[in-house]
Design a protein around this motif. Structure first.
Motif, PDB file in Angstrom:
ATOM      1  N   ILE A  69      10.656-143.990  54.061  1.00  0.00           N
ATOM      2  CA  ILE A  69       9.771-144.810  53.240  1.00  0.00           C
ATOM      3  C   ILE A  69       9.165-145.931  54.076  1.00  0.00           C
ATOM      4  CG2 ILE A  69       9.743-146.452  51.300  1.00  0.00           C
ATOM      5  CD1 ILE A  69      11.845-144.536  49.953  1.00  0.00           C
ATOM      6  N   GLU A  70       9.985-146.558  54.906  1.00  0.00           N
ATOM      7  CA  GLU A  70       9.506-147.642  55.775  1.00  0.00           C
ATOM      8  C   GLU A  70       8.415-147.154  56.723  1.00  0.00           C
ATOM      9  OE1 GLU A  70      11.442-149.897  59.530  1.00  0.00           O
ATOM     10  OE2 GLU A  70      12.619-149.980  57.672  1.00  0.00           O
ATOM     11  N   LYS A  71       8.555-145.917  57.217  1.00  0.00           N
ATOM     12  CA  LYS A  71       7.585-145.349  58.167  1.00  0.00           C
ATOM     13  C   LYS A  71       6.417-144.655  57.476  1.00  0.00           C
ATOM     14  CE  LYS A  71      10.006-146.268  61.904  1.00  0.00           C
ATOM     15  NZ  LYS A  71       9.581-147.156  62.943  1.00  0.00           N
ATOM     16  N   GLY A  72       6.452-144.566  56.150  1.00  0.00           N
ATOM     17  CA  GLY A  72       5.360-143.946  55.405  1.00  0.00           C
ATOM     18  C   GLY A  72       5.423-142.431  55.338  1.00  0.00           C
ATOM     19  N   TYR A  73       6.605-141.844  55.549  1.00  0.00           N
ATOM     20  CA  TYR A  73       6.749-140.393  55.472  1.00  0.00           C
ATOM     21  C   TYR A  73       6.945-139.961  54.020  1.00  0.00           C
ATOM     22  CZ  TYR A  73       7.567-140.718  60.507  1.00  0.00           C
ATOM     23  OH  TYR A  73       7.463-140.977  61.832  1.00  0.00           O
ATOM     24  N   ASP A  74       6.482-138.767  53.711  1.00  0.00           N
ATOM     25  CA  ASP A  74       6.602-138.235  52.357  1.00  0.00           C
ATOM     26  C   ASP A  74       7.888-137.449  52.129  1.00  0.00           C
ATOM     27  OD1 ASP A  74       4.096-139.241  51.585  1.00  0.00           O
ATOM     28  OD2 ASP A  74       3.094-137.513  52.491  1.00  0.00           O
ATOM     29  N   THR A 108      16.295-141.810  53.914  1.00  0.00           N
ATOM     30  CA  THR A 108      15.163-142.004  53.008  1.00  0.00           C
ATOM     31  C   THR A 108      14.568-143.406  53.154  1.00  0.00           C
ATOM     32  OG1 THR A 108      16.691-142.530  51.193  1.00  0.00           O
ATOM     33  CG2 THR A 108      15.878-140.266  51.327  1.00  0.00           C
ATOM     34  N   SER A 109      15.401-144.400  53.397  1.00  0.00           N
ATOM     35  CA  SER A 109      14.877-145.761  53.611  1.00  0.00           C
ATOM     36  C   SER A 109      13.984-145.815  54.844  1.00  0.00           C
ATOM     37  CB  SER A 109      16.019-146.763  53.767  1.00  0.00           C
ATOM     38  OG  SER A 109      16.733-146.880  52.563  1.00  0.00           O
ATOM     39  N   ARG A 124       9.767-150.299  47.882  1.00  0.00           N
ATOM     40  CA  ARG A 124       8.827-150.176  49.009  1.00  0.00           C
ATOM     41  C   ARG A 124       8.048-148.871  48.998  1.00  0.00           C
ATOM     42  NH1 ARG A 124      11.397-152.044  54.440  1.00  0.00           N
ATOM     43  NH2 ARG A 124       9.205-152.436  54.844  1.00  0.00           N
ATOM     44  N   GLY A 125       8.442-147.929  48.131  1.00  0.00           N
ATOM     45  CA  GLY A 125       7.734-146.650  48.091  1.00  0.00           C
ATOM     46  C   GLY A 125       8.640-145.523  47.631  1.00  0.00           C
ATOM     47  N   HIS A 126       8.244-144.307  48.000  1.00  0.00           N
ATOM     48  CA  HIS A 126       9.024-143.146  47.582  1.00  0.00           C
ATOM     49  C   HIS A 126       8.923-142.040  48.632  1.00  0.00           C
ATOM     50  CE1 HIS A 126       5.555-140.604  46.493  1.00  0.00           C
ATOM     51  NE2 HIS A 126       4.985-141.764  46.251  1.00  0.00           N
ATOM     52  N   CYS A 127       9.871-141.116  48.578  1.00  0.00           N
ATOM     53  CA  CYS A 127       9.814-139.910  49.391  1.00  0.00           C
ATOM     54  C   CYS A 127      10.674-138.840  48.724  1.00  0.00           C
ATOM     55  CB  CYS A 127      10.263-140.151  50.835  1.00  0.00           C
ATOM     56  SG  CYS A 127      12.022-140.381  51.057  1.00  0.00           S
TER      57      CYS A 127
END
Length: 122
Positions: free
Chosen positions: A35-40, A31-32, A59-62
């Protein structure tokens, strides 16, 4: 019998702890990276822990999805009407399956963990 005492329950407990840690490390790393690569989404299977969960970091979510397996859990992932669902097959006439002795995970677990740690550092 002339042998040292051996605790089967301790060995099983330690093996389970290592397996749970490995799975948690895998989920965290996968998951890290997503998120780093911008995948959902992160979709996985065969880890034998069926789950759908939202992972949030600074940094985001997935969305992490694991189908589990069809042999032990009778689970699968379904995507319908633009939504993911974890399908659990239920049957009243389920017959226990006798599986031959599984390979010794202790022999390969350190190698798998080493490879996973090396991958997660990149």
């Amino acid at each position: 019998m002339g042998r040292e005492p051996y605790s089967l329950s301790a060995r099983i407990k330690n093996s389970v702890k290592r397996a749970v840690k490995f799975i948690n490390d895998f989920e965290h790393t996968a998951t890290s990276l997503a998120i780093e690569k911008g995948y959902d989404y992160v979709l996985c299977g065969h880890i034998h822990r069926p789950v759908i969960k939202e992972v949030l970091t600074s940094r985001g979510h997935c969305l992490y999805l694991n189908s589990g397996d069809w042999v032990e859990n009778l689970t699968a992932l379904e995507y319908h009407n633009e939504a993911w669902k974890l399908y659990h097959h239920e049957t009243r006439n389920r017959t226990p399956v006798s599986i031959a002795e599984e390979p010794d995970m202790d022999a390969s677990l350190p190698e798998m963990l080493s490879a996973f740690r090396a991958f997660s550092r990149t």
